[in-house]
Design an enzyme around this catalytic site. Structure first.
Site: not given
Length: 268
Positions: A145, A159
């Site tokens: 990401s 995350y």
């Protein structure tokens, strides 16, 4: 006649029941791959049926499995090999994101991210690589990401930490397996309209989650979120022979969202 870029390739795709995984699976089938769709949810079977309806003759098997469990991933790989032969491509897409202030984030929430986002990719790679080596090589595409490695928002500590770790794993595996003809690359996605993002929007703005999603689009130069199939196109390229000299790469796919220095300075 032009041969589809993934014709004859066998791919295993995790997190395939919905969202990005569904988009990746759909794109792989479009380009001629034989696929195993893996997900913790039994909804993966209905998703596979939907894709078969779009592409009659599509060669798809499914496996309900937890990527955090190595034995279950070994079984998913074995099912893939039994159906189609050795694996050529592993799409390590399964991932989770839960938001919470750092000082309130429980050990359970932290470990949930580690188990799925890091161990899940680790397990998928370890399960699939022996099959690739038996067939002379292959390709691994890891869903990292922009979050963690490039940018971050408040509440994303677990995350961000786990997605950044996948960049390091990508680079190490790329070096380790280059001379054995396995390429390893990672995607770095901004935001796509997926069930995970919709859940994050609810966590961010319970009263008006759609406003949270609209605000994401405002900050993207292209003024929209990605479609899952657009991410699928990147995964298809990286899994194909068209990317034969690309390994260890970080491919940002974010509509330009990490480019602006500000949202208020400059000319139009």
């Amino acid at each position: 006649m032009v041969q589809p870029k993934l014709e004859g390739k066998v791919a295993i795709i995790t997190g395939a029941a919905a969202g990005l995984g569904e988009g990746i699976a759909e794109t792989y089938v479009k380009y001629g791959a034989k696929i195993c769709m893996v997900d913790l949810s039994a909804d993966v079977d209905a998703t596979a049926d939907r894709i078969r309806g779009m592409y009659p003759g599509a060669e798809i098997v499914t496996a309900v499995a937890n990527v955090a469990d190595r034995a279950q991933m070994d079984a998913a790989v074995a099912k893939t090999v039994e159906a189609f032969g050795p694996i050529n491509v592993a799409c390590c897409n399964a991932g989770v994101c839960r938001l919470a202030p750092f000082e309130q984030m429980s050990d359970e929430m932290r470990d949930f991210h580690i188990d799925v986002n890091i161990k899940g990719v680790w397990n998928t790679c370890q399960a699939a690589i022996p099959s690739m080596l038996s067939n002379g090589g292959g390709a691994i595409v890891i869903a990292s990401s922009v979050t963690g490695d490039i940018v971050a928002d408040a509440g994303e500590a677990a995350y961000a930490m786990t997605k950044a770790a996948l960049v390091g794993l990508t680079k190490c595996l790329a070096v380790e397996y280059a001379d054995r003809h396995i390429r390893v690359n990672c995607s770095q996605l901004g935001y796509a309209r997926t069930p995970m993002v919709e859940k994050m929007a609810v966590e961010s703005n319970p009263d008006d989650p759609e406003a949270a999603i609209n605000d994401i689009a405002v900050g993207v130069p292209m003024k929209r979120l990605a479609k899952p199939t657009e991410v699928g196109e990147l995964f298809a390229f990286l899994g194909s022979d068209e990317a034969s000299y690309i390994t260890g790469a970080q491919m940002v796919i974010d509509g330009g969202s990490t480019l602006p220095e500000t949202m208020s300075i400059g000319t139009n």
